[in-house]
Design a protein around this motif. Structure first.
Motif, PDB file in Angstrom:
ATOM      1  N   SER A 189       1.899   8.767 -18.282  1.00 27.82           N
ATOM      2  CA  SER A 189       1.482  10.322 -17.780  1.00 27.82           C
ATOM      3  C   SER A 189       2.803  11.195 -17.846  1.00 27.82           C
ATOM      4  O   SER A 189       2.714  12.570 -18.572  1.00 27.82           O
ATOM      5  CB  SER A 189       0.972  10.375 -16.385  1.00 27.82           C
ATOM      6  N   MET A 214       2.299   1.697  -3.272  1.00 29.72           N
ATOM      7  CA  MET A 214       1.449   2.162  -4.381  1.00 29.72           C
ATOM      8  C   MET A 214       1.055   3.683  -3.945  1.00 29.72           C
ATOM      9  O   MET A 214       0.955   4.252  -5.181  1.00 29.72           O
ATOM     10  CB  MET A 214       0.193   1.306  -3.925  1.00 29.72           C
ATOM     11  N   LEU A 215       1.116   4.103  -2.766  1.00 30.46           N
ATOM     12  CA  LEU A 215       0.859   5.331  -2.677  1.00 30.46           C
ATOM     13  C   LEU A 215       2.255   6.288  -3.061  1.00 30.46           C
ATOM     14  O   LEU A 215       1.907   7.313  -3.456  1.00 30.46           O
ATOM     15  CB  LEU A 215       0.757   5.749  -1.046  1.00 30.46           C
ATOM     16  N   ARG A 250       3.560  10.547  -9.864  1.00 32.40           N
ATOM     17  CA  ARG A 250       3.067  10.618 -11.082  1.00 32.40           C
ATOM     18  C   ARG A 250       2.883  12.162 -11.390  1.00 32.40           C
ATOM     19  O   ARG A 250       2.461  12.737 -10.615  1.00 32.40           O
ATOM     20  CB  ARG A 250       1.317  10.094 -10.879  1.00 32.40           C
ATOM     21  N   THR A 270       0.472   0.397 -12.154  1.00 33.00           N
ATOM     22  CA  THR A 270       0.312   1.829 -11.643  1.00 33.00           C
ATOM     23  C   THR A 270       1.512   2.455 -11.917  1.00 33.00           C
ATOM     24  O   THR A 270       1.388   3.674 -12.498  1.00 33.00           O
ATOM     25  CB  THR A 270       0.124   1.808 -10.209  1.00 33.00           C
ATOM     26  N   LYS A 281       0.894  -1.201  -0.053  1.00 35.55           N
ATOM     27  CA  LYS A 281       0.101  -0.069   0.009  1.00 35.55           C
ATOM     28  C   LYS A 281       0.834   1.043  -0.043  1.00 35.55           C
ATOM     29  O   LYS A 281       0.433   2.186  -0.787  1.00 35.55           O
ATOM     30  CB  LYS A 281      -0.898  -0.007   1.283  1.00 35.55           C
ATOM     31  N   VAL A 304       4.228   5.548  -5.925  1.00 32.62           N
ATOM     32  CA  VAL A 304       3.865   5.470  -7.171  1.00 32.62           C
ATOM     33  C   VAL A 304       2.838   6.820  -7.420  1.00 32.62           C
ATOM     34  O   VAL A 304       3.044   7.549  -8.222  1.00 32.62           O
ATOM     35  CB  VAL A 304       3.378   4.158  -7.775  1.00 32.62           C
ATOM     36  N   ASP A 305       1.827   6.915  -6.908  1.00 33.34           N
ATOM     37  CA  ASP A 305       0.790   7.984  -7.025  1.00 33.34           C
ATOM     38  C   ASP A 305       1.215   9.235  -6.808  1.00 33.34           C
ATOM     39  O   ASP A 305       1.080  10.232  -7.556  1.00 33.34           O
ATOM     40  CB  ASP A 305      -0.384   7.453  -6.306  1.00 33.34           C
ATOM     41  N   ASN A 306       2.175   9.628  -5.862  1.00 33.57           N
ATOM     42  CA  ASN A 306       2.770  10.777  -5.648  1.00 33.57           C
ATOM     43  C   ASN A 306       3.993  11.045  -6.696  1.00 33.57           C
ATOM     44  O   ASN A 306       4.227  12.455  -6.661  1.00 33.57           O
ATOM     45  CB  ASN A 306       3.660  10.544  -4.146  1.00 33.57           C
ATOM     46  N   SER A 340       1.528   3.239 -15.860  1.00 38.13           N
ATOM     47  CA  SER A 340       0.545   4.173 -15.931  1.00 38.13           C
ATOM     48  C   SER A 340       1.079   5.448 -15.613  1.00 38.13           C
ATOM     49  O   SER A 340       0.880   6.336 -16.533  1.00 38.13           O
ATOM     50  CB  SER A 340      -0.810   3.952 -15.352  1.00 38.13           C
ATOM     51  N   ALA A 341       1.833   5.665 -14.586  1.00 33.80           N
ATOM     52  CA  ALA A 341       2.568   6.829 -14.370  1.00 33.80           C
ATOM     53  C   ALA A 341       3.558   7.595 -15.193  1.00 33.80           C
ATOM     54  O   ALA A 341       3.634   8.674 -15.610  1.00 33.80           O
ATOM     55  CB  ALA A 341       3.141   6.866 -12.829  1.00 33.80           C
TER      56      ALA A 341
END
Length: 544
Positions: A241, A201-202, A208, A234, A198, A204-206, A237-238
């Motif tokens: 972007s 994953m967080l 992006r 993920t 988790k 990776v989102d940060n 995808s990042a």
């Protein structure tokens, strides 16, 4: 008898007691406790020269904890291998770039013998520790550039537990958005190594949308090696972007470089557009007039070597006057006898170009001369990690637009401009209403030549100054004038910028030389459809 024995016994006891006390005073206990390590600044600095590398690392940590302003300088010197110690003088010194030694504690020059100073050794592990420690110290600086550099250093070297804890506490209080964003990226990179899916994953989102090279590298590695398929997807995808954002910035960068090339073409062609449009003269010596302006810049810097920052401000009017005077002399001495004979003016000005080139070789030697770039034109404006704009090309772009606007005002708002437009549209009618066409021709040629000199000042900031400087731009200048429309300044502006952008977009695929060939072919095809250019000149003479 008893008194003598008692007295003797007392003396004997005293002697034994004295020996015991003396022995205890001079005896060294076997388990003497170690001396306490120093805690003051001077003591810690001196301790850097002793002990093992691990002990030196602990000493550096204690030194940094003091928060003394001198600590940063000493740690930086140790990391760069510029910290020395002399055991005989019991001193630690910093060796600067010029080879002089300064006392690390007193911050004063050392005038005594320096032959006994030995470099304090560091290994790669300690050096990495020093770099991280320096970054942590600089994070508390009041200077935003220092803090940003510190975060960039942490991004490059990677975080450890200590630096992660410091960044976590400072990221919320940081007011500069750029620095705060870099801090969040560094923390996300550290979190990306966590064992918790988790948290990864967080992280990776940060990351992006981040354009930092370290973020892209970490996401690329995660997308291929992470044990979790969800994290991998993920990360992919990042990355997509980020690549989309980079493509937009690359497009903006190409447009800017195309406009900067166009501004150079504008400066070199705008003077030619005036003389060619008004007088119908094919001036092959136009490039040498730019060369004269460039040499004016170099001469001014030689006369005022201590005022490089103001040299361009002095060079612009000087180059305009000198090149303009040479242009008037050319018009009065050669061109005015050849009006109506374009082939002969082409041959005559070509001969003049050779004469001017040889004159430059005789006066300044055939060697290229380097013009110093003022400090305010050095460096680049960094917009983000993938897009930066060099100041010299940015200023030349602005300068070219200003020259264009100034010339438009001269042609639209002054008496000279009215007469120039009248002669360019219908020379015979202008003479009939009292305009001295010969006087207008001389001033017009001088104006175009002066602008060519100003273009030479701009070119001196992009390339070396030499006798052949103008030859690289004369053909491109004629292309711009023909493409935009002979005698039309707006056509010259649009043509120069358009050709510059087209050329820059073709270069990555065709190369610099083939790109110019393709531009020429495209221009020939365009002229076949519109022989008068994009913006043909209006007036009775325009149909001739």
């Amino acid at each position: 008898m008893m008194i003598v024995i008692s007295h003797t016994f007392k003396l004997f006891t005293a002697a034994i007691l004295f020996c015991v006390l003396a022995t205890s005073a001079f005896a060294q206990p076997e388990d003497t406790p170690p001396a306490e390590s120093p805690t003051d600044f001077a003591g810690l600095v001196l301790q850097l020269a002793t002990g093992s590398l691990s002990e030196r690392g602990e000493t550096v940590k204690k030194l940094a904890a003091l928060k003394d302003p001198r600590s940063t300088t000493i740690i930086a010197a140790l990391e760069q291998g510029a910290l020395y110690a002399d055991s005989t003088l019991n001193k630690v010194a910093i060796k600067n770039e010029t080879g002089n030694f300064f006392d690390a504690v007193a911050q004063s020059a050392i005038s005594s013998d320096i032959s006994n100073f030995k470099k304090i050794p560091v290994n790669n592990s300690l050096r990495n520790q020093l770099r991280s420690l320096l970054a942590q110290l600089n994070l508390s600086s009041d200077d935003e550039s220092v803090r940003l550099t510190a975060v960039k250093r942490l991004l490059a070297d990677g975080l450890d537990e200590d630096s992660e804890a410091i960044l976590s506490t400072r990221v919320q209080s940081e007011k500069n958005k750029s620095i705060q964003s870099s801090m969040k990226v560094a923390l996300a990179l550290y979190q990306l190594k966590d064992s918790d899916e988790k948290k990864r994953m967080l992280a990776v989102d940060n990351l992006r949308g981040s354009l930092e090279p370290e973020a892209r590298s970490a996401l690329t590695e995660t997308s291929t090696s992470d044990e979790s398929e969800a994290v991998k997807n993920t990360a992919i995808s990042a990355l997509k972007s980020i690549e989309n954002s980079i493509s937009y910035y690359r497009l903006a960068e190409n447009i800017f470089f195309g406009l900067s090339l166009g501004s150079v073409l504008l400066l070199s062609a705008i003077g030619l557009a005036i003389t060619f449009g008004v007088m119908g003269v094919i001036n092959m010596a136009h490039g040498e007039l730019m060369m004269i302006g460039a040499y004016c810049t170099w001469v001014i810097q030689q006369i005022f070597p201590n005022h490089i920052a103001y040299s361009l401000l002095m060079a612009v009017p000087t180059a305009f006057l000198v090149a303009g005077a040479v242009g008037v002399a050319i018009e009065r001495g050669v061109i005015r006898f050849l009006y109506g004979r374009p082939l002969e003016t082409l041959l005559a000005t070509f001969g003049l170009s050779l004469i001017l080139q040889q004159a430059a070789r005789s006066i300044f030697t055939p060697l290229n001369r380097a013009v110093s770039l003022p400090e305010w034109m050095s460096g680049s404006l960094t917009i983000n990690p993938v897009l930066s704009i060099t100041y010299n090309r940015l200023y030349i772009l602005i300068f070219g637009i200003l020259i264009f606007i100034l010339l438009q005002l001269i042609l639209k708002k002054t008496s000279l401009g009215l007469k120039v437009r009248a002669v360019s549209q219908n020379r015979t009618m202008a003479r009939a209403v009292g305009v001295r066409a010969s006087w207008v021709d001389a001033l017009t040629f001088g104006l175009g030549s002066g602008i060519a000199g100003v273009a030479g000042v701009a070119l001196s900031q992009l390339t070396n100054v030499g006798p052949n400087l103008g030859q690289a731009y004369i053909i491109d200048s004629f292309m711009v004038v023909v493409f935009g429309g002979v005698g039309n300044l707006w056509g010259t502006l649009v043509g120069s910028m358009g050709l510059g952008i087209i050329n820059k977009f073709l270069e990555p695929y065709a190369g610099a030389v083939l790109a110019k060939v393709l531009v020429l072919v495209l221009l020939i095809l365009f002229i076949q459809k519109k022989p008068k250019g994009m913006f043909p000149q209006k007036g009775r003479a325009a149909a001739d």
